[in-house]
Design a protein around this motif. Structure first.
Motif, PDB file in Angstrom:
ATOM      1  N   THR A 168      88.732  13.446  44.902  1.00 16.26           N
ATOM      2  CA  THR A 168      87.615  13.827  44.081  1.00 16.26           C
ATOM      3  C   THR A 168      87.623  15.171  43.445  1.00 16.26           C
ATOM      4  O   THR A 168      87.692  15.518  42.407  1.00 16.26           O
ATOM      5  N   LYS A 169      88.395  15.968  44.255  1.00 10.40           N
ATOM      6  CA  LYS A 169      88.702  17.479  43.983  1.00 10.40           C
ATOM      7  C   LYS A 169      89.506  17.299  43.023  1.00 10.40           C
ATOM      8  O   LYS A 169      89.760  18.095  41.878  1.00 10.40           O
ATOM      9  N   LEU A 177      84.526  13.474  31.465  1.00  7.45           N
ATOM     10  CA  LEU A 177      84.075  12.103  31.771  1.00  7.45           C
ATOM     11  C   LEU A 177      82.631  11.813  31.941  1.00  7.45           C
ATOM     12  O   LEU A 177      81.982  11.137  31.053  1.00  7.45           O
ATOM     13  N   LYS A 178      82.016  13.020  32.403  1.00  5.89           N
ATOM     14  CA  LYS A 178      80.510  12.910  32.739  1.00  5.89           C
ATOM     15  C   LYS A 178      80.017  13.256  31.302  1.00  5.89           C
ATOM     16  O   LYS A 178      78.942  12.566  30.904  1.00  5.89           O
ATOM     17  N   GLU A 181      80.403  10.176  28.934  1.00  9.07           N
ATOM     18  CA  GLU A 181      79.550   9.053  29.756  1.00  9.07           C
ATOM     19  C   GLU A 181      78.020   9.375  29.353  1.00  9.07           C
ATOM     20  O   GLU A 181      77.077   8.569  28.890  1.00  9.07           O
ATOM     21  N   THR A 186      78.719   3.908  29.513  1.00  4.35           N
ATOM     22  CA  THR A 186      80.025   3.677  30.082  1.00  4.35           C
ATOM     23  C   THR A 186      80.982   2.764  29.643  1.00  4.35           C
ATOM     24  O   THR A 186      82.081   3.070  29.794  1.00  4.35           O
ATOM     25  N   VAL A 189      83.474   5.482  28.177  1.00  2.00           N
ATOM     26  CA  VAL A 189      83.847   5.997  29.268  1.00  2.00           C
ATOM     27  C   VAL A 189      85.153   5.287  29.894  1.00  2.00           C
ATOM     28  O   VAL A 189      86.178   5.905  30.154  1.00  2.00           O
ATOM     29  N   ASP A 435      72.404   2.075  30.879  1.00  2.07           N
ATOM     30  CA  ASP A 435      73.138   2.981  31.166  1.00  2.07           C
ATOM     31  C   ASP A 435      72.344   4.299  31.967  1.00  2.07           C
ATOM     32  O   ASP A 435      71.907   5.126  31.464  1.00  2.07           O
ATOM     33  N   PHE A 436      72.195   4.198  33.306  1.00  2.00           N
ATOM     34  CA  PHE A 436      71.459   5.361  34.031  1.00  2.00           C
ATOM     35  C   PHE A 436      72.170   6.646  33.846  1.00  2.00           C
ATOM     36  O   PHE A 436      71.627   7.691  33.868  1.00  2.00           O
ATOM     37  N   SER A 437      73.455   6.535  33.313  1.00  2.00           N
ATOM     38  CA  SER A 437      74.258   7.868  33.112  1.00  2.00           C
ATOM     39  C   SER A 437      73.946   8.572  32.119  1.00  2.00           C
ATOM     40  O   SER A 437      74.468   9.831  31.847  1.00  2.00           O
ATOM     41  N   LEU A 438      73.380   8.031  31.034  1.00  2.00           N
ATOM     42  CA  LEU A 438      72.997   8.569  29.642  1.00  2.00           C
ATOM     43  C   LEU A 438      72.155   9.821  29.836  1.00  2.00           C
ATOM     44  O   LEU A 438      70.983   9.731  30.696  1.00  2.00           O
ATOM     45  N   HIS A 439      72.520  10.993  29.369  1.00  2.00           N
ATOM     46  CA  HIS A 439      71.494  11.962  29.543  1.00  2.00           C
ATOM     47  C   HIS A 439      71.390  12.984  28.219  1.00  2.00           C
ATOM     48  O   HIS A 439      71.474  14.028  28.144  1.00  2.00           O
ATOM     49  N   ASN A 440      71.536  12.077  27.042  1.00  2.00           N
ATOM     50  CA  ASN A 440      71.381  12.689  25.842  1.00  2.00           C
ATOM     51  C   ASN A 440      70.175  12.195  24.908  1.00  2.00           C
ATOM     52  O   ASN A 440      70.194  10.772  24.808  1.00  2.00           O
ATOM     53  N   ALA A 740      81.248  -2.022  29.708  1.00  2.00           N
ATOM     54  CA  ALA A 740      82.434  -1.350  30.480  1.00  2.00           C
ATOM     55  C   ALA A 740      83.249  -2.601  30.845  1.00  2.00           C
ATOM     56  O   ALA A 740      84.639  -2.438  30.647  1.00  2.00           O
TER      57      ALA A 740
END
Lengths: 936, 187
Positions: A168-169, A177-178, A181, A186, A189, A435-440, A740
């Motif tokens: 991951t590092k 990507l974050k 996304e 997704t 991404v 998409d739970f990853s959406l933050h906009n 996706a």
């Protein structure tokens, strides 16, 4: 023993959960309030059913917060479970089996269980408590081998976590990507992950090529080739001669002489440094290992000069690379004897370590060696670069194929599981839609809208179908006419594009290659060319150079411009065809692929035309000069693909930063219809095509320009940022819902398609086309593949026979039959499974109905029971009131009222020991129920 | 986080490592993020309880239509206010991480969608889910909504009892390849 047990417990089976829940169902006592609810609403009873209970127990506990609970995943995990349902009701201890003495667990199991805690849906505090509990519980120490096994597993686990942490590092572009996304979801991404995947693939391919082709070429010292001797007598070419025709190779067209001419040509004509060369791949670039031409046809550690004198020496047999040369050697026996004695014989070690070559050639007896040095220098260690070139090419293409197919298969499996999936389209949309990853905020709005549209589309699909089926004949006819017309139009556009590219390529060639115009076929064309030439012969030197540059890039510019503009035209045309939205995307994609591949096909056919020309006087010339064939056509083709690749990349930069960026800026700062018109969605399919296209070019050119994968990897690296910019700055999220999984399979299928198409010309070139005389590892052979065949013939007889056997029909036919049998077997297994699924589903539905029916009966029964009880009580009161009137002293208490008799249900007193467990549970259940009812 | 000493003891970190799907680095990163929500509070007490409105202001949750439900489900406060401590936050991120298996995600998804907490997704729950999905600016007509819910139940409600149990829900999720992708928040 513990292995199997562990496995069982680690699976923590659902079945167990169910059983567990089932027993809970019977063991749990029912508080009065719940029964109350049940009376009012029989459907509430359903929550008591085992199937509902499994989660229910966890969750109910959760809401009433003062409890201490664990979800027992394994039967071995012992924990007390207390439920407290509201404060007004009595605490009920749930009977579990906290019998520590009975199933003592060992360390490894505990460890296993601690690792399972994280999957439990409880709070951290509880998890920690549970962990402590597990850690402090008495447990068996593992002995001997078990201990070692457990330790090993633990260590392995630790390494894996470390490794994943490290990964991951290392993960490239994580934050990018974050961001993407967060803004685009997704589906988009997945495209960027795909880019990264391609880059890594290219890097791997390049590593293989570098290790086995480029590195040896760089490090090892190339043995000196035979000198060019123009006066030598011609040599009979066994391989190409047939019975009626004998072909002689003249000395001035021998590989060595051609090579010399070629090197001179490069040296004289194209030696000055110019920045232009960097983009054209000509000049000094041509002399680097970037292109095919500079690779040697020699076998490292094997000196052809020395070989002349050692016809009888062992290593002689590896001379197939220069097969006809050895024939010549007989004639040239005397050539350069001094040289050969100095620079004699063998090994690659010699070249590598610069050993002094004082070994005497005549000694073939190994026992005579006094030092290890001599021993090594006598070993026939050699590195056969041409053979390596073929093998590496094959390995690379196979590797690419396998990795694509693996990815496709993975996606395909997903699709298959989902595929049944037509049933679940609504559920998928509702439960997996967000998409739970959406933050906009803005993208979230668009996502809402997209979901709304999708759901509505799905809802109205029946309506669309109805409409489609009910089109009147006139409309239908018109529509078909339009579609046919537009398809013809598209076809014409494709042909026109191909023709334009064809013509431009000719023009460009005639400017660059002076010999090209002598081709008689294009007489009229040449007049036109002559004019162009006059025009192009500019005044200053620099002018001239730029003109040449322009012409050199002309066809590629044209291809790229077509790639940009024609899809827009297609997009416009497809509006009239009235396809369904999903089909529109597919159709557009299909046509665009057609465009791109057709332009590539034209290009390749032009190349083929140039190089495949039958040379009537091939015996006297190194290359077909009169036909315009380049001296080293492989390098030429490598250069062309290199150019195309570079220009393709350059247009991405240009379009993204200088066309689309201003466009997006204008659209952002204006707020009218025009702005809306020029605003861009992030059209996934278009961007995928861009990347796949450049990858296709890379695959086409890799054989002729071994550095191309490295260049591709670097450019894809930059491409990531370009596309990120295009995505985040230039476009707004698309209103089409990209999933996706769906988009992933799309990428892979396109990639597979273009790979399989791009491999065809490469394979053809390797197998059929004669390599040029003057350059490359395969000079002097009739085809590249011949080298592999020669190597094959050198293998031991047994191995050869075995491999030949694989090619015979006696192997192929049984193999084919067995494969078919397997296919049929798996087909029938899958058919059976499908049937089984259907049966089970039906069964599930039936059970559901049964359950429903039983519940209704049960609630009815409870009601009756209640009424019955009330009646009894009333009777009793009546009686009591009468009796109290008569016998006041008796004082009968309410508590002593016997529980009412349950019809058909056995009383607990009658339950004897030999009854089955099940019935005793039933008794418990019923007696409890009756008690509850009694409480009311 | 580099130079300033960690707010956690070794013991705690090991516990977190064992009990979530995170590595040590990620746990510390999560704490950084948690701290960013309300620095002074968290600096004072590393496990401070933050109100739901604060939690919902994080970028990860701010545009999520189910943000309040997520907070409530993961909150250990128990009073349905949705206030979260760091441990709750860690739990949340762990479930939403890539490493968490599908079954764990499904379980939590079910609870998020189960608005009235009766362990069944009833028609009413489904209606709320749909409404939140399509946003409050878009409206389905009552008839369409009814039809949609009917369609969902037709697909997934195997025992015909008019609502989805967890088993049925999990069955649907099992068949969806998109779920793990969409039910995910990158830390």
């Amino acid at each position: 023993m513990s292995g199997g047990k562990e496995k069982k417990s680690s699976r923590s089976s659902k079945a167990q959960g169910w059983e567990e829940a089932g027993s809970e169902f019977y063991q749990e006592s029912y508080p009065g309030d719940q029964m109350d609810n049940i009376h009012r609403d029989p459907s509430k009873l359903a929550t008591l059913l085992p199937s509902k209970q499994r989660v229910a127990t966890n969750r109910r506990g959760r809401q009433a917060q003062e409890f201490k609970t664990t979800r027992r995943r394994n039967s071995t995990l012992t924990a007390t479970r207390t439920f407290r349902r509201g404060s007004h009701y009595q605490e009920i201890q749930v009977a579990t089996l906290p019998d520590l003495s009975e199933n003592l667990i060992n360390e490894s199991q505990t460890w296993e269980e601690i690792r399972e805690i994280k999957a439990m849906p409880v709070h951290m505090a509880q998890k920690r408590e549970l962990k402590n509990q597990l850690q402090n519980a008495t447990k068996l120490r593992l002995q001997g081998f078990e201990q070692i096994k457990w330790k090993r597993r633990k260590a392995w686990q630790k390494i894996m976590t470390k490794w994943s942490e490290y990964l991951t590092k290392m993960e490239l572009w994580r934050s990018s990507l974050k961001t993407i996304e967060g803004n685009f979801g997704t589906g988009v991404v997945a495209y960027f992950v795909f880019l990264r995947w391609l880059m890594v693939l290219n890097l791997l391919i390049f590593t293989i090529i570098f290790m086995f082709i480029i590195l040896p070429q760089l490090v090892l010292i190339e043995p000196k080739d035979l000198p060019c001797d123009p006066n030598a007598p011609p040599v009979f070419d066994e391989k190409r001669s047939t019975a009626n025709e004998s072909i002689w190779i003249y000395a001035n067209t021998s590989v060595q002489c051609c090579r010399e001419t070629y090197l001179n040509e490069i040296k004289h004509n194209r030696s000055e440094f110019s920045i232009l060369h960097l983009f054209q791949g000509t000049g000094f670039m041509e002399k680097t290992f970037l292109f095919y031409g500079m690779y040697t046809h020699q076998i490292y550690g094997y000196d052809p000069l020395a070989n002349q004198q050692q016809q009888s020496y062992g290593s002689n047999s590896y001379n197939e690379g220069t097969s006809f040369m050895s024939n010549r050697n007989l004639d040239n026996f005397i050539v350069d004897e001094n040289n050969s004695t100095n620079n004699n014989s063998t090994p690659f070690m010699n070249a590598l370590l610069n050993f002094s070559d004082n070994n005497n050639i005549t000694t073939t007896d190994l026992t005579n060696f006094t030092t290890w040095r001599e021993f090594f220098s006598k070993l026939d260690i050699y590195y056969d670069l041409p053979l390596a070139y073929i093998i590496v090419t094959i390995v690379c293409y196979l590797y690419i194929l396998v990795s694509i197919v693996k990815a496709v298969a993975h996606e395909f499996k997903d699709r298959l599981v989902e595929g049944e999936g037509q049933f679940y389209q609504y559920c998928n949309l509702i439960f997996c839609g967000w998409d739970f990853s959406l933050h906009n905020q803005k993208s979230a709005q668009i996502k809402h809208k997209a979901l709304f549209n999708e759901i509505q589309g799905l809802m109205h699909i029946k309506r669309y179908e109805f409409e489609r089926n009910n089109r009147t004949r006139d409309i239908m006819f018109k529509l078909i006419l339009i579609r046919v017309l537009i398809n013809i139009l598209v076809f014409i556009i494709l042909i026109v594009c191909a023709a334009v590219i064809f013509i431009l390529f000719n023009i460009s060639l005639s400017v660059i290659e002076p010999n090209f115009e002598t081709v008689t076929r294009y007489r009229s064309f040449n007049v036109f060319m002559g004019q162009i030439k006059k025009f192009s012969s500019g005044t200053s030197e620099l002018d001239q150079q730029f003109k040449i540059l322009f012409y050199e890039f002309l066809p590629y510019l044209c291809i790229v411009i077509f790639n940009l503009l024609v899809p827009i035209l297609f997009n416009y045309l497809i509006q009239f065809e009235q396809y369904s939205p999903l089909f529109v995307i597919k159709m557009n994609l299909f046509r665009t692929i057609g465009l791109r591949l057709s332009s590539l096909a034209v290009l390749i056919s032009r190349f083929y035309y140039l190089i495949s020309a039958k040379n009537e006087n091939s015996n006297t010339e190194c290359f077909n000069e009169s036909y315009g064939t380049p001296m080293c056509w492989e390098t030429f083709i490598g250069q062309q693909f290199y150019k195309l690749f570079i220009i393709d990349f350059a247009t991405h930069i240009l379009v993204t930063f200088f066309v689309n960026f201003p466009r997006a800026m204008i659209a952002r700062h204006m707020n009218n219809a025009f702005a809306r018109f020029i605003e861009m969605d992030f059209e996934l399919s278009k961007h995928v095509l861009d990347v796949v296209y450049s990858q296709t070019i890379c695959w086409l050119g890799t054989f002729y320009a071994p550095f191309l994968p490295a260049i591709a990897a670097v450019l894809i690296f930059f491409m990531f940022y370009i596309k990120k910019f295009a995505c985040l700055v230039n476009s707004k999220p698309s209103t089409i819902l990209y999933r996706a999984s769906r988009s992933n399979s799309l990428f892979m299928i396109i990639l597979l398609l273009s790979f399989s198409i791009s491999i065809i010309p490469v394979v053809y070139a390797i197998a059929e086309i004669m390599p040029s005389r003057s350059c490359g590892p395969f000079r002097g052979l009739n085809s590249v593949w011949e080298r592999a065949i020669n190597a094959f013939e050198k293998l031991p007889k047994l191995l050869q026979d075995i491999i030949f056997f694989f090619g015979t029909s006696s192997f192929a036919i049984p193999c084919f039959i067995v494969l078919i049998l397997f296919l049929y077997y798996y087909y029938s297994v899958s058919a059976a499974n499908k049937h089984m699924v259907q049966v089970l589903k039906n069964q599930l539905v039936l059970e559901g109905h049964d359950k429903q029916f039983l519940l209704n009966r049960l609630s009815l029964f409870i009601k009756q029971q209640q009424e019955y009880q009330k009646r009894i009580q009333r009777q009793f009161y009546d009686q009591a009131s009468t009796t109290t009137n008569s016998q006041q002293s008796q004082g009968i208490n309410m508590d002593t009222i016997p529980p009412p008799l349950l019809p058909r249900a056995p009383r607990s007193e009658t339950g004897s020991n030999d009854r089955s467990e099940r019935s005793s549970i039933e008794i418990k259940h019923h007696s409890r129920m009756s008690k509850d009812i009694g409480d009311i | 986080m580099g130079n300033q000493p960690s707010q956690f003891t070794e013991e705690e970190l090991r516990d977190y490592e064992d009990l979530t799907y995170f590595t040590r680095k990620e746990i510390l990163l999560a704490h950084e993020k948690f701290k960013a929500i309300s620095p002074e509070k968290v600096n004072h007490n590393k496990n401070a309880k933050l109100s739901m409105s604060k939690m919902m202001s994080t970028p990860e949750l701010s545009s999520n239509p189910f943000a309040d439900r997520i907070c409530q489900v993961f909150s250990s406060a128990g009073d349905n206010t949705g206030d979260c401590t760091f441990e709750d936050y860690l739990d949340m991120m762990s479930v939403f991480s890539d490493q968490a298996p599908k079954s764990v995600k499904a379980e939590h998804a079910f609870r998020i969608f189960d608005f009235d907490g009766d362990d069944m997704l009833s028609k009413n729950d489904l209606k709320q889910v749909i409404q939140r999905l399509i946003g409050f600016n878009n409206q389905f007509s009552d008839l369409d909504m009814e039809q949609l819910i009917q369609n969902i139940l037709e697909e997934a409600d195997l025992d015909d009892d008019g609502s989805l149990s967890f088993a049925e829900f999990e069955h649907v999720i099992d068949k969806s390849s998109d779920f793990t992708n969409s039910f995910r928040i990158r830390l």
